[in-house]
Design a protein around this motif. Structure first.
Motif, PDB file in Angstrom:
ATOM      1  N   VAL A 182       0.806  -1.225   0.000  1.00 24.10           N
ATOM      2  CA  VAL A 182       0.000   0.000   0.000  1.00 24.10           C
ATOM      3  C   VAL A 182       0.842   1.280   0.000  1.00 24.10           C
ATOM      4  CG1 VAL A 182      -1.964  -1.123   1.136  1.00 24.10           C
ATOM      5  CG2 VAL A 182      -0.280   0.110   2.529  1.00 24.10           C
ATOM      6  N   HIS A 183       2.151   1.133  -0.102  1.00 21.70           N
ATOM      7  CA  HIS A 183       2.982   2.348  -0.152  1.00 21.70           C
ATOM      8  C   HIS A 183       4.182   2.097  -1.063  1.00 21.70           C
ATOM      9  CE1 HIS A 183       4.569   6.140   1.945  1.00 21.70           C
ATOM     10  NE2 HIS A 183       5.472   5.825   1.021  1.00 21.70           N
ATOM     11  N   THR A 184       3.985   2.415  -2.323  1.00 25.23           N
ATOM     12  CA  THR A 184       5.118   2.265  -3.238  1.00 25.23           C
ATOM     13  C   THR A 184       5.215   3.479  -4.145  1.00 25.23           C
ATOM     14  OG1 THR A 184       6.201   0.762  -4.788  1.00 25.23           O
ATOM     15  CG2 THR A 184       3.824   1.002  -5.016  1.00 25.23           C
ATOM     16  N   HIS A 185       6.361   3.573  -4.820  1.00 28.15           N
ATOM     17  CA  HIS A 185       6.630   4.696  -5.727  1.00 28.15           C
ATOM     18  C   HIS A 185       7.141   4.131  -7.043  1.00 28.15           C
ATOM     19  CE1 HIS A 185       6.130   7.512  -2.393  1.00 28.15           C
ATOM     20  NE2 HIS A 185       6.895   6.717  -1.673  1.00 28.15           N
ATOM     21  N   LEU A 186       6.232   3.535  -7.815  1.00 28.90           N
ATOM     22  CA  LEU A 186       6.649   2.837  -9.039  1.00 28.90           C
ATOM     23  C   LEU A 186       7.301   3.776 -10.051  1.00 28.90           C
ATOM     24  CD1 LEU A 186       3.668   0.375  -9.744  1.00 28.90           C
ATOM     25  CD2 LEU A 186       5.886  -0.133  -8.698  1.00 28.90           C
ATOM     26  N   ILE A 208      -6.072   9.859  -1.716  1.00 25.38           N
ATOM     27  CA  ILE A 208      -5.379  11.135  -1.507  1.00 25.38           C
ATOM     28  C   ILE A 208      -4.210  10.900  -0.565  1.00 25.38           C
ATOM     29  CG2 ILE A 208      -5.566  13.473  -0.544  1.00 25.38           C
ATOM     30  CD1 ILE A 208      -7.087  13.106  -3.214  1.00 25.38           C
ATOM     31  N   LYS A 209      -3.044  11.407  -0.971  1.00 28.31           N
ATOM     32  CA  LYS A 209      -1.860  11.347  -0.107  1.00 28.31           C
ATOM     33  C   LYS A 209      -1.492  12.777   0.260  1.00 28.31           C
ATOM     34  CE  LYS A 209       2.680  10.301   1.019  1.00 28.31           C
ATOM     35  NZ  LYS A 209       3.766   9.965   0.111  1.00 28.31           N
ATOM     36  N   PHE A 210      -1.175  12.983   1.541  1.00 31.96           N
ATOM     37  CA  PHE A 210      -0.643  14.305   1.894  1.00 31.96           C
ATOM     38  C   PHE A 210       0.476  14.155   2.911  1.00 31.96           C
ATOM     39  CE2 PHE A 210      -2.079  15.607   6.175  1.00 31.96           C
ATOM     40  CZ  PHE A 210      -3.057  14.647   6.465  1.00 31.96           C
ATOM     41  N   GLU A 238       1.482   6.770   7.327  1.00 30.39           N
ATOM     42  CA  GLU A 238       2.598   6.159   6.621  1.00 30.39           C
ATOM     43  C   GLU A 238       3.884   6.512   7.376  1.00 30.39           C
ATOM     44  OE1 GLU A 238       1.550   4.618   3.443  1.00 30.39           O
ATOM     45  OE2 GLU A 238      -0.390   5.090   4.347  1.00 30.39           O
ATOM     46  N   HIS A 239       4.676   5.539   7.659  1.00 29.13           N
ATOM     47  CA  HIS A 239       5.961   5.607   8.385  1.00 29.13           C
ATOM     48  C   HIS A 239       5.757   5.654   9.907  1.00 29.13           C
ATOM     49  CE1 HIS A 239       7.152   6.500   4.330  1.00 29.13           C
ATOM     50  NE2 HIS A 239       6.680   7.730   4.377  1.00 29.13           N
ATOM     51  N   GLY A 240       5.209   6.745  10.420  1.00 30.36           N
ATOM     52  CA  GLY A 240       4.888   6.833  11.853  1.00 30.36           C
ATOM     53  C   GLY A 240       6.096   6.728  12.768  1.00 30.36           C
ATOM     54  N   THR A 259       5.986  -0.681   1.422  1.00 27.18           N
ATOM     55  CA  THR A 259       7.434  -0.911   1.320  1.00 27.18           C
ATOM     56  C   THR A 259       8.264   0.355   1.140  1.00 27.18           C
ATOM     57  OG1 THR A 259       7.361  -1.124  -1.074  1.00 27.18           O
ATOM     58  CG2 THR A 259       6.975  -3.137   0.226  1.00 27.18           C
ATOM     59  N   ASP A 260       7.652   1.408   0.602  1.00 27.73           N
ATOM     60  CA  ASP A 260       8.406   2.604   0.189  1.00 27.73           C
ATOM     61  C   ASP A 260       9.416   2.284  -0.924  1.00 27.73           C
ATOM     62  OD1 ASP A 260       8.417   5.313   0.357  1.00 27.73           O
ATOM     63  OD2 ASP A 260       9.452   5.453   2.283  1.00 27.73           O
ATOM     64  N   ALA A 261       9.177   1.177  -1.642  1.00 32.04           N
ATOM     65  CA  ALA A 261      10.059   0.853  -2.774  1.00 32.04           C
ATOM     66  C   ALA A 261      10.109   2.055  -3.709  1.00 32.04           C
ATOM     67  CB  ALA A 261       9.551  -0.377  -3.513  1.00 32.04           C
TER      68      ALA A 261
HETATM   69 ZN   LIG Z   1       7.037   7.023   0.438  1.00 37.77          ZN
END
Ligand SMILES: [Zn+2]
Length: 475
Positions: free
Chosen positions: A124-128, A245-247, A306-308, A378-380
């Motif tokens: 649920v957290h990637t940067h393709l 939405i991401k902020f 995200e991250h926290g 993953t923050d890939a």
């Molecule tokens: Zn990220």
């Protein structure tokens, strides 16, 4: 007439549900031709029709696939089931049974032997659309079209790593929207996607870009200051294709000139931002490191933190009370420790990482222990794509059980995405998205970094187990 019929035959092969209707049409067409043309043409067409009907019958039968394996991970119950038999019809799972269930006539059988089959993984957290590059000035030279093509490469890598669904959180120029649509249209091989488009953030914050001096007058596409501006930006982002939405609620690691320990959006801005997104049917993910930013976002009903990294006890309790998901993105913490020197990171990243990494490990472990709901992300993109399965291992390092880590990457992630009705579990009616490994992942969690079988939408993209060849598994 003949070439038209032949071209239509391939359509029939692709669309099993339309087969009966199309055959009916062919019969009507043939009747007309029989009545109005010479005997020679009639004979040719009769032969073509026979071929069409037999091809359609074969297609209907072979569109079912049966998978046998040693074990199946029941993600909802958190347990293994022995000797599963999964029947797949088209792109959906039709039935799941055990033992020596009979195989439907004409079905293709894929025997995975003693392997363990699991639901396709969800990130649920990637940067393709980003390659791991350290967040420095080189990134300024990447155009939006280039980012989309980078995304096409990384989408394939991610799917082959067993991640059949991802949520892409943050892409300039809506390159993620283009990528999602290309995958959905079958132009590009990749996971099913939810995308955010440009992430919202304050001027000069983590989701702005502070690399250029004033005279360039540059600000990132998602920048919005003040309640009216954030409402407008949420609406605009949805207009151009965002599913989520991401902020950025706090500062970050890869951004220049901001502080991860501070809050960026005010509580009031967060409240209107999140309320507007929810009103328009979108979930909200927030990048949040600082304890205050985490708490204000949770109070404003954000769906996931995200991250926290600097989460404290009060924040943990708030998250539990609001059923907020934590997406801990823990693998990069371990990956950076080993690979920092190869990354050519800008000095501000190195400085921040030195503070962040030990704090994150400690605080995220605390949140795990307290029982916060966790979804795998993953923050890939801050490290190379395709290593996503390492997140299962790193979450176990920080205290989740292997079963909990697997649930974070299947049922929980599906729940966070609002897709519990279609992904995250192997059960009738779900998309036929699954992966397999040749060992028991509950005793060897690292095995999830190297899956040997990948199916998405009923199509096998990788099969190194059954011996049946796959043409799609080259990288
Ligand atoms: Zn990220």
């Amino acid at each position: 007439m003949l070439p038209i019929l032949i071209r239509d035959a391939s359509t029939i092969v692709g669309l099993q549900s339309a087969v009966a209707a199309r055959i009916h049409w062919k019969l009507a067409a043939l009747k007309y031709l029989v009545e109005s043309h010479t005997g020679r043409i009639m004979v040719i067409l009769a032969l073509v029709l026979c071929a069409l009907i037999s091809s359609a019958q074969t297609t209907t039968q072979s569109s079912k696939t049966v998978i046998r394996a040693g074990k199946l991970f029941d993600s909802a119950a958190g347990r293994m089931i022995d000797h599963p038999v999964i029947v797949i019809s088209g792109n959906k799972i039709e039935s799941v049974s055990q033992g020596n269930s009979s195989v439907p006539a004409g079905a293709k059988v894929v025997d995975l032997g003693s392997a363990t089959i699991l639901p396709g993984f969800i990130d649920v957290h990637t940067h393709l659309t980003m390659n791991a590059g350290g967040g420095g000035y080189e990134g300024l030279g990447i155009s939006t079209p280039r980012a989309a093509l980078i995304g096409a490469k990384n989408a394939r890598l991610t799917l082959m790593a067993g991640f059949t669904t991802v949520r892409n959180v943050g892409a300039e120029g809506y390159s993620d929207v283009a990528l999602r649509d290309a995958v959905n249209d079958g132009d590009v091989i990749g996971p099913r996607m939810q995308v955010s488009g440009p992430p919202l953030g304050i001027t000069g914050g983590h989701c702005d870009n502070n690399l250029l001096p004033f005279e360039f007058h540059y600000s990132a596409e998602g920048v919005a200051d003040g309640e009216e501006a954030v409402i407008h930006r949420v609406r605009e982002t949805i207009k151009y294709g965002a599913d989520v939405i991401k902020f950025c609620a706090s500062g970050g690691v890869f951004s220049k000139g901001d502080n991860p320990l501070l809050e960026q959006y005010s509580p009031e801005e967060m409240q209107v931002l999140i309320a507007e997104a929810h009103r328009l049917g979108r979930k909200v993910a927030t990048h949040a490191h600082s304890a205050i930013a985490i708490k204000d976002a949770v109070r404003a009903n954000v769906d996931s933190i995200e991250h926290g990294i600097f989460i404290d006890e009060e924040g943990i309790e708030l998250m539990k009370g609001h059923h907020t998901f934590l997406v801990p993105t823990s693998f990069p913490l371990f990956w950076f420790e080993q690979h920092e020197s190869e990354m050519h990171l800008p000095p501000w990243v190195v400085e921040k990482a030195a503070i962040i990494i030990p704090a994150a490990k400690k605080n995220v472990a605390q949140a795990f222990k307290a029982g916060v709901r966790v979804a795998l992300g993953t923050d890939a993109g801050v490290y190379p794509h395709g290593l996503n399965g390492g997140e299962f291992w790193s979450m176990v390092q920080l205290g989740l059980t292997p079963v909990q880590a697997l649930q974070a990457g299947t049922v929980n992630a599906a729940d966070l995405m609002g897709w519990s009705d279609r992904i995250g579990a192997i059960r009738p009616g779900m998309f036929a998205d699954m992966v397999a490994v040749q060992v028991d992942p509950l005793t060897d969690i690292q095995s999830l970094q190297h899956v040997q079988f990948v199916m998405k939408d009923g199509v096998i993209y990788k099969d190194e187990i059954s011996g049946q060849s796959s043409t799609l598994n080259q990288k």
